[in-house]
Motif scaffolding. Structure first.
Motif, short mmCIF file in Angstrom:
data_model
loop_
_atom_site.label_atom_id
_atom_site.label_comp_id
_atom_site.label_asym_id
_atom_site.label_seq_id
_atom_site.Cartn_x
_atom_site.Cartn_y
_atom_site.Cartn_z
N THR A 33 0.84 -1.20 0.00
CA THR A 33 0.00 0.00 0.00
C THR A 33 0.87 1.24 0.00
N VAL A 34 1.91 1.23 0.81
CA VAL A 34 2.83 2.37 0.86
C VAL A 34 3.47 2.58 -0.51
N ARG A 35 3.92 1.52 -1.14
CA ARG A 35 4.54 1.63 -2.47
C ARG A 35 3.54 2.20 -3.47
N LYS A 36 2.32 1.74 -3.41
CA LYS A 36 1.28 2.22 -4.33
C LYS A 36 1.09 3.73 -4.19
N TYR A 37 1.03 4.21 -2.95
CA TYR A 37 0.79 5.64 -2.73
C TYR A 37 2.05 6.47 -2.96
N LEU A 38 3.22 5.87 -2.87
CA LEU A 38 4.45 6.59 -3.22
C LEU A 38 4.52 6.83 -4.73
N ASN A 39 3.96 5.92 -5.49
CA ASN A 39 4.00 6.05 -6.95
C ASN A 39 2.96 7.06 -7.48
N LEU A 40 2.02 7.47 -6.64
CA LEU A 40 1.05 8.47 -7.08
C LEU A 40 1.70 9.83 -7.15
N LYS A 41 1.44 10.57 -8.21
CA LYS A 41 2.01 11.90 -8.36
C LYS A 41 1.19 12.97 -7.64
N THR A 42 -0.10 12.73 -7.49
CA THR A 42 -0.98 13.69 -6.81
C THR A 42 -1.69 12.98 -5.67
N ALA A 43 -2.25 13.77 -4.76
CA ALA A 43 -2.97 13.21 -3.61
C ALA A 43 -4.20 12.44 -4.08
N PRO A 44 -4.53 11.35 -3.41
CA PRO A 44 -5.71 10.57 -3.79
C PRO A 44 -6.98 11.37 -3.51
N GLU A 45 -7.94 11.26 -4.40
CA GLU A 45 -9.22 11.93 -4.23
C GLU A 45 -10.33 10.90 -4.26
N SER A 46 -11.24 11.03 -3.33
CA SER A 46 -12.36 10.11 -3.32
C SER A 46 -13.41 10.60 -4.30
N CYS A 47 -14.11 9.67 -4.89
CA CYS A 47 -15.17 10.04 -5.83
C CYS A 47 -16.49 9.49 -5.31
N LYS A 48 -17.53 10.25 -5.55
CA LYS A 48 -18.86 9.84 -5.10
C LYS A 48 -19.36 8.71 -5.98
N ARG A 49 -19.96 7.74 -5.34
CA ARG A 49 -20.58 6.65 -6.09
C ARG A 49 -21.94 7.11 -6.59
N PRO A 50 -22.32 6.67 -7.75
CA PRO A 50 -23.66 7.04 -8.23
C PRO A 50 -24.73 6.35 -7.38
N THR A 51 -25.80 7.07 -7.13
CA THR A 51 -26.87 6.47 -6.33
C THR A 51 -27.67 5.50 -7.18
N ARG A 52 -28.02 4.40 -6.58
CA ARG A 52 -28.79 3.38 -7.29
C ARG A 52 -30.27 3.70 -7.15
N PRO A 53 -31.04 3.36 -8.17
CA PRO A 53 -32.48 3.55 -8.03
C PRO A 53 -33.06 2.57 -7.01
N SER A 54 -34.08 3.01 -6.30
CA SER A 54 -34.72 2.18 -5.30
C SER A 54 -35.81 1.34 -5.95
N LYS A 55 -36.07 0.17 -5.38
CA LYS A 55 -37.18 -0.64 -5.85
C LYS A 55 -38.51 0.09 -5.65
N LEU A 56 -38.51 1.00 -4.69
CA LEU A 56 -39.74 1.70 -4.34
C LEU A 56 -40.01 2.89 -5.26
N ASP A 57 -39.02 3.37 -6.01
CA ASP A 57 -39.18 4.57 -6.82
C ASP A 57 -40.43 4.58 -7.71
N PRO A 58 -40.75 3.51 -8.43
CA PRO A 58 -41.94 3.57 -9.29
C PRO A 58 -43.26 3.69 -8.51
N TYR A 59 -43.24 3.35 -7.22
CA TYR A 59 -44.47 3.33 -6.43
C TYR A 59 -44.62 4.55 -5.52
N LYS A 60 -43.60 5.38 -5.44
CA LYS A 60 -43.63 6.55 -4.55
C LYS A 60 -44.77 7.52 -4.88
#
Length: 110
Positions: A33-60
């Motif tokens: 893990t340390v080696r992986k992050y040493l090889n990164l040129k820029t700081a790691p950035e988290s990305c938002k996961r797309p929201t999944r549709p709910s089973k309930l959405d069509p019935y709301k």
């Protein structure tokens, strides 16, 4: 995923001459893990996961319409939408109805 501060710490320790194994021991992460992050040129950035549709959405819309028509138990609404093809659980329906009823009460402090 490591935080930006941890990435910076790895970079600083490495620039001070510490080897990958020693950095891994100090920050309590695997050396790969340390080696992986040493090889990164820029700081790691988290990305938002797309929201999944709910089973309930069509019935709301139907549930909201029924709530506005008058009092109705969540078990009753659950059975109605189940007959319409809903294959989800009772809890998601109860939670949605509870939130919808709270949202329609004016002046309620949360």
């Amino acid at each position: 995923m490591l935080k930006k501060e941890e990435w910076l710490l790895i970079q600083v320790l490495h620039s001070q001459g510490f080897c990958i194994s020693e950095i891994a021991r100090q920050i309590d992460h695997d050396r790969k893990t340390v080696r992986k992050y040493l090889n990164l040129k820029t700081a790691p950035e988290s990305c938002k996961r797309p929201t999944r549709p709910s089973k309930l959405d069509p019935y709301k819309p139907y549930i909201l319409k029924r709530i506005n028509e008058g009092p109705c138990a969540s078990a009753c609404l659950y059975l109605e939408i189940q007959n319409m093809g809903f294959d989800g659980g009772k809890t998601i329906v109860k939670d949605f109805i509870r939130k919808a009823k709270l949202d329609e009460i004016p002046g309620l402090l949360r």
